[in-house]
Design a protein around this motif. Structure first.
Motif, PDB file in Angstrom:
ATOM      1  N   PHE A 574      67.557  -8.414  21.832  1.00 38.65           N
ATOM      2  CA  PHE A 574      68.188  -7.941  23.064  1.00 38.65           C
ATOM      3  C   PHE A 574      67.531  -8.605  24.268  1.00 38.65           C
ATOM      4  CE2 PHE A 574      69.448  -4.633  20.153  1.00 38.65           C
ATOM      5  CZ  PHE A 574      70.701  -4.231  20.612  1.00 38.65           C
ATOM      6  N   ASN A 575      68.344  -9.345  25.040  1.00 36.23           N
ATOM      7  CA  ASN A 575      67.847  -9.938  26.275  1.00 36.23           C
ATOM      8  C   ASN A 575      68.095  -8.940  27.399  1.00 36.23           C
ATOM      9  OD1 ASN A 575      67.467 -11.376  28.676  1.00 36.23           O
ATOM     10  ND2 ASN A 575      68.227 -13.293  27.802  1.00 36.23           N
ATOM     11  N   ASN A 581      72.915  -5.713  32.603  1.00 38.33           N
ATOM     12  CA  ASN A 581      73.731  -6.690  31.871  1.00 38.33           C
ATOM     13  C   ASN A 581      72.879  -7.221  30.719  1.00 38.33           C
ATOM     14  OD1 ASN A 581      76.327  -7.227  33.658  1.00 38.33           O
ATOM     15  ND2 ASN A 581      74.580  -7.115  35.069  1.00 38.33           N
ATOM     16  N   ILE A 582      73.019  -6.605  29.559  1.00 39.16           N
ATOM     17  CA  ILE A 582      72.188  -6.922  28.400  1.00 39.16           C
ATOM     18  C   ILE A 582      73.013  -7.721  27.399  1.00 39.16           C
ATOM     19  CG2 ILE A 582      70.897  -5.910  26.475  1.00 39.16           C
ATOM     20  CD1 ILE A 582      70.277  -3.521  28.257  1.00 39.16           C
ATOM     21  N   VAL A 636      68.020   0.894  23.325  1.00 32.88           N
ATOM     22  CA  VAL A 636      67.538  -0.363  22.761  1.00 32.88           C
ATOM     23  C   VAL A 636      66.173  -0.116  22.152  1.00 32.88           C
ATOM     24  CG1 VAL A 636      66.932  -2.765  23.218  1.00 32.88           C
ATOM     25  CG2 VAL A 636      68.827  -1.698  24.452  1.00 32.88           C
ATOM     26  N   ASN A 637      66.156   0.077  20.847  1.00 30.37           N
ATOM     27  CA  ASN A 637      64.903   0.294  20.110  1.00 30.37           C
ATOM     28  C   ASN A 637      64.034   1.383  20.736  1.00 30.37           C
ATOM     29  OD1 ASN A 637      65.466  -1.782  18.214  1.00 30.37           O
ATOM     30  ND2 ASN A 637      64.823  -3.308  19.728  1.00 30.37           N
ATOM     31  N   GLY A 638      64.672   2.511  21.045  1.00 34.23           N
ATOM     32  CA  GLY A 638      63.916   3.658  21.523  1.00 34.23           C
ATOM     33  C   GLY A 638      63.865   3.821  23.022  1.00 34.23           C
ATOM     34  N   ASN A 647      76.849  -7.600  26.261  1.00 39.14           N
ATOM     35  CA  ASN A 647      77.576  -8.824  25.940  1.00 39.14           C
ATOM     36  C   ASN A 647      77.165  -9.307  24.557  1.00 39.14           C
ATOM     37  OD1 ASN A 647      78.818  -9.264  28.694  1.00 39.14           O
ATOM     38  ND2 ASN A 647      76.645  -9.287  29.250  1.00 39.14           N
ATOM     39  N   GLN A 648      78.182  -9.525  23.700  1.00 36.48           N
ATOM     40  CA  GLN A 648      77.913  -9.890  22.309  1.00 36.48           C
ATOM     41  C   GLN A 648      79.054 -10.751  21.786  1.00 36.48           C
ATOM     42  OE1 GLN A 648      77.951  -6.629  19.414  1.00 36.48           O
ATOM     43  NE2 GLN A 648      76.012  -7.390  18.588  1.00 36.48           N
ATOM     44  N   ARG A 649      78.724 -11.775  21.000  1.00 39.41           N
ATOM     45  CA  ARG A 649      79.744 -12.623  20.386  1.00 39.41           C
ATOM     46  C   ARG A 649      80.378 -11.876  19.215  1.00 39.41           C
ATOM     47  NH1 ARG A 649      81.151 -17.803  22.138  1.00 39.41           N
ATOM     48  NH2 ARG A 649      80.376 -19.001  20.357  1.00 39.41           N
TER      49      ARG A 649
END
Length: 822
Positions: A574-575, A581-582, A636-638, A647-649
């Motif tokens: 995760f950026n 806007n992740i 996101v992970n806790g 945003n994801q492909r």
């Protein structure tokens, strides 16, 4: 598989044998250097009627020194053979008859003029754009407005290619493009395509090859096609080279080339570097979203972003003609590039009840900093064996590319209201990328009208990546975030084989190249809970071409392509450099498949002008696109982040593209006009999502004028339209360049001036993103205005440039390149 291969071979061979009847007369032969016994490519063949002073037909030899001039009426002719640095050879009384009894000038020997050429500089200018049966070639050597720029500046002028403001490249409206350097893959493109293309100076580029319908010999990867960047080299006897320098308000470039050749051995060395100076752009972002209770959130972000880039490349290549039929080549190259971005953003988040009453207002300020750098080494060794039979060849190629890259970011958010403590994070992500290609290709001509090609290839790719993430504590220190710290290994192997045939049918009315390729892909990654299954892909291809006349050709082609998700698309990291806007990868992505059909018409004119009209249809299955999903809060992970767009492909159903291309040039005295126009309509269809159709076009114009005293001026303008896509609109943009160049010292040296967008400080872009319960408008002001000066110097006793047809391209082969085989 063997049964299918045998049936295909028998059917095509039978069709060829049936079609071989009487044909029109022709003149064919081969031109060879009398001293070295090597073929002479691009020698000029001219055919005269007996007693005439001007030729009525002719052509140039190919990479093997061969030529074949069709549709010659029966009669008695004179044939002349010319090439720079050789004595003219004249063959009188060449008799042409109807039917199969055509003359073969088996081995024309050209005598070198070495003594006369000492200290002489001869220049032959290649056409800017060449349309061939399997590819389009853009010769960049005389591109004035790109001088002082980078590869992206050259690509903006290439037909069928579009480049947006961020350096994202599309070929026929498709972003899944496979990039090669000198026909070979490089790990620098896998790290960051836009950054890699901005690290290659335009002065280092000889030409760009565009292959939209690759044959069976080429890798199936890249549903958009293949773009091959050919760097400058020299095969001239002696020592020669060049130096290119440029300095400007936004870019600085420099390159040095040294070429040495003695007899059958040659060495090429180069070094180039460039830098984009510090530039600051402005940005504003407005977002409205509604949560499940009907509450409204308005988020406004405004600020600036400062960016710098730099890179350099160096390399050595060796060429040894062991014998007239055995050639060994080796190259080693090193690439480095990187960028640095820093920004400041003011944020205003307001929340309202469904009845319009205010819930809260939160003011904050976010600072961010990110750095990215790549070091890559490319090595290749190739061997080519030619046999006694004309056209019979064996090619063996080994390439390996090793890249080491690092991405890091830091962000910190200070809350001006609400009493919240300062939050933030930092991450460091080193990684290694290794890719090895081993290929073998074999060409067997059975007759002058029937050739079989076959080959095999293995691609071995291994990627290791480590993610280290720290979280900012209330006391200002950072602590390791174990939930976002991990490493992974990614491996992919592709095993491929192909068979391809070339033939002429119906009394040489139709040239046919048909084949198929079989690729098996095996992928493994230690993403938690993810298993990527292996799969087999059969890739057919077909190209039909008919020569209407010596200057007119029509062609049609079909190709099947795949786009395999790379590790950047799959990586679940995760950026969160912008917490609102992740972005993240999708380990469950499937490969995208594409069926493509093309048709084209090409004509050249005696005046030097040309025109190309083309159309295409492409249908993608499991189309890979970025998809944006809103979250009121995202864990996101806790750690929970509020008001997020993720945003994801994803595999978004199907995409159908229909488009056309028009390009041409018109010389008017010393004025030359060129244009490229591209149009595409794309329709996305996916169950559960409304069908979306968007139309886009690109138009550019180029004008150059040759003044007296070796002074030349050029102007270039480009417009890219906006386009509706799956979840919004992509912004339009317009830019223009002006350049002048003065040559002196017998054209060995030159000085130039180039400017981009001189009357506009910024290019303003407005794009939108929307979906269920959210709408976003993004406005950016990008500083593209620049002024620069360029210097160039060529040295050496003998230097000339020619329309250098790369070895093997008559068999759809790029130089030591990416066929199937490569």
């Amino acid at each position: 598989m063997r049964t299918v291969l045998s049936l295909l071979f028998i059917l095509l061979f039978s069709a060829t044998s049936f079609a071989q009847g009487t044909g029109k007369g022709k003149i064919n032969g081969k031109v060879t250097d009398a001293a070295t016994k090597l073929p002479v490519d691009y020698a000029t063949i001219a055919v005269y009627k007996q007693g005439a002073t001007s030729p009525f037909n002719g052509m140039s030899t190919d990479a093997k020194g061969t030529f074949s001039i069709d549709n010659i009426p029966a009669g008695d002719y004179k044939v002349t053979v010319d090439f720079i640095g050789y004595k003219r050879t004249t063959i009188d009384h060449v008799t042409v008859t109807d039917g199969t009894g055509t003359p073969a000038l088996a081995n024309i020997l050209l005598e070198p003029l070495q003594t006369q050429l000492k200290g002489v500089t001869i220049t032959a200018k290649a056409p800017i754009i060449e349309n061939r049966i399997d590819k389009m070639v853009y010769n960049a050597a005389n591109d004035l407005t790109a001088q002082g720029g980078v590869a992206l500046d050259v690509l903006k002028k290439v037909p069928q290619i579009s480049v947006d403001i961020d350096g994202n490249v599309e070929l026929q409206g498709n972003a899944n493009v496979r990039f090669l350097i000198n026909g070979k893959p490089s790990s620098i493109f896998g790290a960051s395509l836009a950054d890699a293309l901005q690290a290659i100076p335009a002065s280092q580029i000889k030409s760009i090859e565009v292959i939209t319908s690759p044959g069976a010999k080429y890798d199936a990867a890249g549903t958009g096609g293949i773009v091959n960047i050919i760097l400058k080299d020299s095969k001239v006897e002696g020592i020669n080279g060049s130096v290119n320098l440029s300095a400007g308000t936004r870019f600085e470039n420099g390159s040095f080339n040294l070429n040495a050749r003695k007899g059958n051995f040659g060495v090429n060395a180069f070094f180039s570097g460039n830098a984009q100076l510090k530039t600051t752009g402005l940005n504003r972002n407005f977002r409205s979203s509604t949560d499940s209770q009907g509450n409204l959130t308005n988020l406004t972000q405004s600020g600036n972003n400062t960016q710098t880039r730099s890179g350099y490349q160096s390399g050595l290549s060796f060429n040894w003609s062991i014998s007239p039929k055995d050639e060994l080549t080796a190259t080693i190259g090193f690439n480095h590039f990187g960028n640095h971005n820093s920004g400041l953003s003011n944020q205003d988040e307001q929340r309202f009840m469904a009845d319009g009453s205010t819930i809260s207002q939160l003011l904050s300020q976010r600072t961010s900093d990110s750095r990215f750098k790549v070091n890559a080494t490319d090595i290749s060794i190739g061997y080519k064996k030619q046999f006694k039979t004309e056209g019979q060849e064996l090619d063996v190629l080994y390439t390996t590319s090793y890249g080491k890259n690092t991405f890091s970011y830091f962000n910190q958010q200070q809350y001006l209201t609400g009493g919240y403590p300062t939050s933030g994070s930092q991450s460091n992500n080193p990684g290694n990328d290794r890719e090895t290609n081993i290929s073998i290709d074999y060409v067997q001509p059975f007759s002058k009208k029937f050739t079989l090609e076959t080959g095999a290839k293995v691609v071995l790719q291994s990627i290791k990546n480590v993610v280290n993430t720290d979280t900012l504590l209330n006391n200002g220190s950072f602590v390791d975030n174990l939930d976002q710290t991990y490493g992974f290994n990614y491996k992919r192997q592709v095993y491929a084989g192909y068979l391809s045939v070339s033939t002429s049918l119906f009394k040489e009315f139709l040239d046919v190249k048909a084949g198929f390729r079989d690729e098996y892909t095996n992928t493994s990654a230690d993403f938690p809970g993810v298993v990527i299954p292996g799969y087999n892909t059969i890739v057919p291809s077909l190209t039909l071409s008919h020569k209407l006349s010596a200057t007119q050709t029509i062609k049609a082609s079909y190709s099947y392509r795949v786009e395999r998700p790379d590790y950047g698309d799959l990586n679940p990291f995760f950026n969160i450099s912008d917490p609102h806007n992740i972005s993240t990868g999708n380990p469950n992505l499937k490969p995208e498949k594409s069926h493509g059909i093309e048709m084209g018409y090409n004509r050249s004119f005696d005046s030097g002008g040309n025109i190309y009209i083309g159309s295409f249809y492409r249908h993608n299955i499991d189309d890979i696109q970025q998809y944006t999903t809103p979250f009121d809060s995202l864990d996101v992970n806790g750690r929970v982040y509020p008001n997020v767009l993720l945003n994801q492909r994803s595999n978004i159903g199907t995409q159908t593209s229909i488009g056309g291309n028009l390009s041409g040039s018109l010389p008017i005295g010393k004025l030359n006009l060129r244009t490229n126009m591209f149009f595409v309509s794309r329709t996305n269809t996916n169950p559960g999502i409304a069908k979306v159709t968007g139309f886009a076009y690109r138009i550019n114009l180029n004008a150059s004028y040759q003044f007296p005293h070796d002074l030349m001026a050029e102007a270039f303008a480009n417009y890219n339209s906006s386009q509706k896509n799956l979840q919004g609109t992509r912004p339009h943009f317009f830019f223009y360049n002006i350049a002048v160049r003065k040559q002196f010292m017998n054209k060995k040296a030159s000085i130039g001036f180039v400017t981009a967008n001189p009357f506009n400080r910024y290019i303003t872009q407005q794009g939108t993103t929307y979906g269920t319960n959210f709408n976003q408008v993004n406005i950016r002001q990008m500083p593209l205005r620049s002024f620069g000066i360029t210097l160039s110097y060529k040295f050496g006793k003998l230097e000339f440039s020619k329309k250098d047809k790369d070895k093997g391209e008559d068999n759809n082969n790029m130089p030591q390149g990416d066929g199937g085989g490569r």
